[in-house]
Design a protein around this motif. Structure first.
Motif, short mmCIF file in Angstrom:
data_model
loop_
_atom_site.label_atom_id
_atom_site.label_comp_id
_atom_site.label_asym_id
_atom_site.label_seq_id
_atom_site.Cartn_x
_atom_site.Cartn_y
_atom_site.Cartn_z
N HIS A 240 -18.97 -4.38 -31.34
CA HIS A 240 -18.31 -3.12 -31.68
C HIS A 240 -17.68 -2.49 -30.43
CE1 HIS A 240 -17.66 0.74 -33.62
NE2 HIS A 240 -18.44 1.36 -32.74
N ALA A 241 -18.42 -2.46 -29.33
CA ALA A 241 -17.90 -1.87 -28.10
C ALA A 241 -16.65 -2.62 -27.62
CB ALA A 241 -18.97 -1.90 -27.02
N HIS A 242 -16.68 -3.94 -27.74
CA HIS A 242 -15.52 -4.74 -27.33
C HIS A 242 -14.30 -4.42 -28.20
CE1 HIS A 242 -13.16 -8.14 -25.88
NE2 HIS A 242 -12.97 -8.49 -27.15
N ALA A 243 -14.52 -4.30 -29.50
CA ALA A 243 -13.41 -4.02 -30.41
C ALA A 243 -12.83 -2.63 -30.17
CB ALA A 243 -13.88 -4.16 -31.86
N VAL A 244 -13.69 -1.66 -29.89
CA VAL A 244 -13.22 -0.31 -29.61
C VAL A 244 -12.36 -0.29 -28.34
CG1 VAL A 244 -13.93 2.02 -28.94
CG2 VAL A 244 -15.09 0.85 -30.83
N ALA A 245 -12.78 -1.06 -27.34
CA ALA A 245 -12.06 -1.09 -26.07
C ALA A 245 -10.62 -1.57 -26.24
CB ALA A 245 -12.79 -1.99 -25.07
N GLN A 246 -10.36 -2.35 -27.30
CA GLN A 246 -9.02 -2.88 -27.51
C GLN A 246 -8.05 -1.83 -28.06
OE1 GLN A 246 -8.80 -6.07 -26.30
NE2 GLN A 246 -10.95 -5.60 -25.89
N VAL A 247 -8.57 -0.74 -28.62
CA VAL A 247 -7.67 0.23 -29.27
C VAL A 247 -7.66 1.60 -28.58
CG1 VAL A 247 -7.86 -0.88 -31.53
CG2 VAL A 247 -9.50 0.92 -30.91
N VAL A 248 -8.54 1.80 -27.61
CA VAL A 248 -8.60 3.08 -26.92
C VAL A 248 -7.64 3.05 -25.72
CG1 VAL A 248 -10.06 4.63 -25.56
CG2 VAL A 248 -10.94 3.57 -27.64
N ARG A 249 -6.90 4.13 -25.55
CA ARG A 249 -5.95 4.24 -24.45
C ARG A 249 -6.53 5.06 -23.31
NH1 ARG A 249 -1.25 6.35 -28.60
NH2 ARG A 249 -1.08 4.42 -29.88
N PRO A 250 -5.99 4.89 -22.12
CA PRO A 250 -6.55 5.61 -20.96
C PRO A 250 -6.55 7.13 -21.11
CG PRO A 250 -5.12 3.83 -20.24
CD PRO A 250 -4.96 3.92 -21.72
N LEU A 251 -5.57 7.68 -21.79
CA LEU A 251 -5.45 9.13 -21.90
C LEU A 251 -6.14 9.71 -23.13
CD1 LEU A 251 -1.76 9.70 -20.71
CD2 LEU A 251 -3.89 9.84 -19.38
#
Length: 369
Positions: A240-251
């Motif tokens: 889940h954490a890996h999948a979230v990291a793919q869609v979250v932007r720096p800002l």
């Protein structure tokens, strides 16, 4: 020893006078502590206006939108990120995203089926607790009262407009698991506990409590079964954490944190708002919560101990990390908690009797030859 309602004396029957008096003192401290709920800030008031539902139930509307997006072919993480971003929700850390289990499952079903399944699950909780409580009471009237108290904890769980709320499903699953667990019969309970974790990861507190208590009782096989569920959750959370990291932007915005530090009173308030106790004045509801927890401690049964430990862990979670806007965490343990009131009268009677034992009268009979 005679009982009031229970089929056997409470856990406090037979205590030494010293321990019983300590128990009464602790009960008084608990009741005073519950009144700290009066000093806790209340969540924002709900208008009740249908036109303002997006404000009154913002989180519910969010989850409904995510389910709708997945139902129409969207990827869960992409849809969730878009909806969180549109609602100006925090998106960091990854736990701000709910696990996809519930949304994906609901997206595969018609809306009416989801609501029907919710009602069926709530009914299953009622039946399971009826069977679990029936041997605990000596007569039908107190059993009926216990079921009324159970219904008082289930009010929020049979509202169709909350069907997309993760805590509603997880709370029902925890209650069902707790009722089904018996010595030597734990497989179904552990499986349902694992499902609760996949719906809402904070269910791991309940599963951890069951695992540790099984270990304490020397039930290694059962403890391993509960631990397997936690291991499964760990794998799911990493993915889940890996999948979230793919869609979250720096800002994207980050969460303000969960160190609310509102204390035990906030737990009392959260349970009050999640059950029929919300109909009573807060001071009275708070005191009833104290007797509810006391009642669970009084029930001389493994389920009573497991319930009490579970409630204590969630009280710590909510008191330490809950914020005013996360009072709904109380839904995780709300379904069955009020049943503890049914055990309180026998517990209080036994505790008082042990603390202030009656002096036996000795009659001397003089026999004159």
């Amino acid at each position: 020893m005679a009982t009031i309602w229970l089929s056997q004396p409470s856990r406090f029957a037979g205590l030494s006078k010293r321990r019983a008096r300590i128990g009464l003192a602790l009960l008084l401290i608990l009741l005073i502590a519950t009144l700290s709920a009066l000093a806790v800030p209340a969540p924002p008031a709900v208008s009740g206006d249908v036109a303002k539902r997006a404000d009154d139930q913002a989180d519910v509307v969010l989850y409904e939108a995510i389910v709708d997006g997945v139902r129409h072919g969207g990827n869960y993480y992409t849809v969730a990120a878009d909806q969180l971003r549109a609602g100006d929700y925090p998106m960091k850390p990854f736990v701000t995203f709910r696990l996809p289990t519930l949304a994906v499952a609901q997206a595969m079903l018609p809306s009416w089926t989801v609501v029907l399944l919710l009602y069926v699950l709530a009914a299953g909780v009622m039946v399971a607790w009826f069977r679990r409580l029936r041997p605990a009471f000596a007569r039908p009237p107190p059993l009926l009262l216990a079921m009324v108290l159970l219904a008082g904890g289930l009010g929020a769980f049979v509202q169709a407009d909350l069907a997309s709320f993760h805590e509603v499903w997880a709370g029902l699953l925890i209650a069902l698991s707790l009722a089904l667990r018996r010595p030597g019969q734990w497989v179904a309970a552990a499986g349902i506990g694992a499902l609760a974790m996949l719906v809402r990861e904070t269910s791991a507190l309940y599963v951890a409590a069951m695992c540790l208590l099984a270990l304490a009782e020397g039930e290694r096989k059962e403890a391993a079964g509960w631990a397997a569920g936690v291991a499964l959750l760990a794998i799911v959370v990493v993915a889940h954490a890996h999948a979230v990291a793919q869609v979250v932007r720096p800002l994207d915005p980050a969460s303000p944190g969960w160190s609310g530090m509102l204390g035990f009173g906030f737990f009392v308030e959260a349970i009050t708002l999640s059950t029929a106790l919300r109909l009573a004045p807060m001071w009275f509801a708070a005191l009833l919560m104290g007797f509810t927890l006391f009642g669970w401690a009084a029930w001389r049964d493994g389920t009573g101990l497991r319930a009490l430990v579970t409630f204590a862990l969630y009280a710590a979670l909510i008191g330490l990390f809950g914020r005013v806007d996360t009072f709904y965490w109380g839904l995780m343990v709300a379904p069955a908690i009020l049943v503890g009131l049914a055990f309180a009268p026998d517990g209080l009677k036994d505790l008082i009797a042990a603390a202030f034992p009656r002096q036996r009268k000795i009659t001397v009979t003089r026999i004159t030859p």
